[in-house]
Design a protein around this motif. Structure first.
Motif, mmCIF file in Angstrom:
data_model
loop_
_atom_site.group_PDB
_atom_site.id
_atom_site.type_symbol
_atom_site.label_atom_id
_atom_site.label_comp_id
_atom_site.label_asym_id
_atom_site.label_seq_id
_atom_site.Cartn_x
_atom_site.Cartn_y
_atom_site.Cartn_z
ATOM 1 N N UNK A 269 0.930 -1.200 0.022
ATOM 2 C CA UNK A 269 -0.044 0.084 0.149
ATOM 3 C C UNK A 269 0.818 1.141 0.030
ATOM 4 N N UNK A 270 0.289 2.225 -0.812
ATOM 5 C CA UNK A 270 1.042 3.481 -0.761
ATOM 6 C C UNK A 270 0.306 4.452 0.258
ATOM 7 N N UNK A 295 -4.718 8.290 0.886
ATOM 8 C CA UNK A 295 -4.612 9.539 0.936
ATOM 9 C C UNK A 295 -5.452 10.369 1.628
ATOM 10 N N UNK A 296 -5.420 11.592 1.492
ATOM 11 C CA UNK A 296 -6.158 12.570 2.266
ATOM 12 C C UNK A 296 -7.376 13.038 0.966
ATOM 13 N N UNK A 304 -7.129 13.107 -8.666
ATOM 14 C CA UNK A 304 -5.920 12.002 -8.858
ATOM 15 C C UNK A 304 -6.421 10.641 -8.459
ATOM 16 N N UNK A 305 -6.995 10.394 -7.406
ATOM 17 C CA UNK A 305 -7.517 9.263 -6.655
ATOM 18 C C UNK A 305 -9.148 9.154 -6.582
ATOM 19 N N UNK A 310 -9.420 3.651 -6.976
ATOM 20 C CA UNK A 310 -7.871 3.449 -7.007
ATOM 21 C C UNK A 310 -7.389 3.816 -5.659
ATOM 22 N N UNK A 311 -8.287 3.962 -4.716
ATOM 23 C CA UNK A 311 -7.748 4.188 -3.304
ATOM 24 C C UNK A 311 -8.661 4.637 -2.210
ATOM 25 N N UNK A 312 -8.128 4.996 -1.034
ATOM 26 C CA UNK A 312 -9.063 5.533 0.051
ATOM 27 C C UNK A 312 -8.713 6.798 0.393
#
Length: 316
Positions: A269-270, A295-296, A304-305, A310-312
Motif C-alpha cells: 500500500x502507498x 491518502x487525504x 488523482x484518486x 483507486x484508493x481510499x
C-alpha cells in the motif's frame, strides 16, 4: 523569421522532488522537439557569486535587485526568446524576468507547482504575501498549472484565465510495472511513503495511526530527505522509539533508484497522508506500480484518486 530560443531557468538540474522531475521532463520534451533550448541552473550560478557581491545580495529586498543584475550578466540572452522558470524561483528572479520581458521582449512562462512548500506559510498567508504573489505573476505571459485546483489558486491571485493553462505532469516515458504479490499469508503488510517534506505531508498522523492500530504485522517504510526538516524529523524518530514502533517504522532517508524501485515493487500500500499538495506526482508513480493508495481528501488529491476505486481518501 528566425526560431525563438527557449531558455530554461531552473533552480537545479538535480532531480529529487516531483516538481524537479516535471521541470526536467519539460526540458527533455523541448530538446526532443528540436527547439533551440538551453538550461540555466541557478544553484551553479549562485555558487560562482563573488564574496563581495554575496554581501550585497544578503541585504533584504534590495539584495534581490543586485541578484537580478548579476543573473542578467551571466545568463544566456537572446532577443525575443522564451524564458521558462519554476514559480518557486520567482521571488529571487522577479526583477530579472521583468527586465527580460520589458527590454528583451522575451515571452515569460512559469510552471506553477503550488503556492508554497511550507504548510505554516500556506496557513498564515496574509495580505502582504498575497499582494507579493499577485505582483510576481505579472511578469509571466503564460502560467502553466498542474491541476484544476492550482488553476483556482492562480485565478484567486487575479491572473486572467486566458493566461492560464492546465498541464498535467504525466509520466509518459515511464513503463507500467507488472504487479507482483510475493507476500505470504503470515508476512507483514508493507506500507510505503515517498516524499520531500515530512511535515506538510502528514507523517506525524501516519505514525499516530499505526500506534492506534496496535498491530505487529505492519511495516512502514518512509523514504525522503531526513536532513531537510532536521528538528522535526528528530522529534518523529524519538516518538517512534518511545512508542516502541522502531521495529515497524523505518526512516530510510534518500535512497538510490534501484533501492526505491525495489521498495515500490515489494510494498502493498502507498500511504500518503498529505495536508496540502499542488499535484503529488508520487501518487502517479504509485499507480504505475499498481499500488492501492491511502491518502487525504484535500486540494488536488481527489483529482488523482477516486475514493473507493483507486484508493481510499480520508480527512487529514
Amino acid at each position: 523569421m528566425s526560431q525563438r530560443k527557449i531558455l530554461f531557468i531552473l533552480p537545479t538540474a538535480k532531480v529529487f522532488t516531483g516538481g524537479e522531475k516535471v521541470n526536467m521532463h519539460l526540458l527533455k520534451i523541448a530538446k526532443q522537439a528540436n527547439y533551440d533550448t538551453e538550461l540555466f541552473e541557478l544553484d551553479i550560478s549562485e555558487n560562482k557569486i563573488p564574496k563581495w557581491l554575496k554581501r550585497l545580495i544578503s541585504i533584504r529586498y534590495l539584495g534581490r535587485a543586485f541578484k537580478s543584475i548579476y543573473f542578467l550578466t551571466v545568463s544566456p540572452k537572446c532577443y525575443k526568446s522564451i524564458c521558462f522558470t519554476d514559480y518557486y524561483s520567482v521571488k529571487d528572479l522577479f526583477f530579472y524576468l521583468l527586465i527580460l520581458r520589458v527590454f528583451f521582449r522575451c515571452i515569460n512562462l512559469c510552471y506553477f507547482h503550488q503556492l508554497s512548500s511550507d504548510i505554516y506559510d500556506l496557513r498564515t498567508s496574509g495580505k502582504i504575501k498575497t499582494l507579493r504573489d499577485n505582483i510576481s505573476l505579472l511578469v509571466f505571459n503564460l502560467v502553466l498549472v498542474n491541476s484544476e485546483f492550482n488553476k483556482k489558486v492562480v485565478l484567486s491571485l487575479r491572473v486572467p484565465e486566458k493566461r492560464i493553462r492546465v498541464l498535467y505532469p504525466l509520466l509518459i516515458d515511464r513503463q507500467i510495472y507488472n504487479s507482483k504479490n510475493d507476500r505470504k499469508s503470515n508476512a507483514k503488510i508493507r506500507f510505503l511513503f515517498v516524499g520531500g517534506s515530512f511535515k506538510r505531508k502528514g507523517i506525524l498522523y501516519a505514525i499516530k495511526a499505526i500506534k492506534l492500530l496496535n498491530r505487529k504485522d505492519i511495516e512502514f517504510n518512509i523514504v525522503g530527505d531526513i536532513n531537510k526538516e532536521k528538528e522535526y524529523v528528530h522529534c518523529l524518530m524519538k516518538m517512534v522509539i518511545e512508542d516502541s514502533l522502531n521495529d515497524q517504522i523505518r526512516f530510510l532517508g534518500r535512497v538510490d533508484d534501484k533501492t526505491l524501485d525495489s521498495l515500490w515493487r515489494n510494498s502493498d500500500v502507498f500511504l500518503f497522508p498529505t495536508l496540502f499538495e499542488g499535484f503529488g506526482i508520487v501518487i502517479t508513480e504509485a499507480m504505475l506500480y499498481q499500488l492501492p493508495i491511502i491518502s487525504t481528501n484535500v486540494t488536488v488529491i481527489p483529482e488523482l484518486v477516486e475514493d473507493g476505486e483507486s484508493g481510499i481518501l480520508v480527512p487529514p
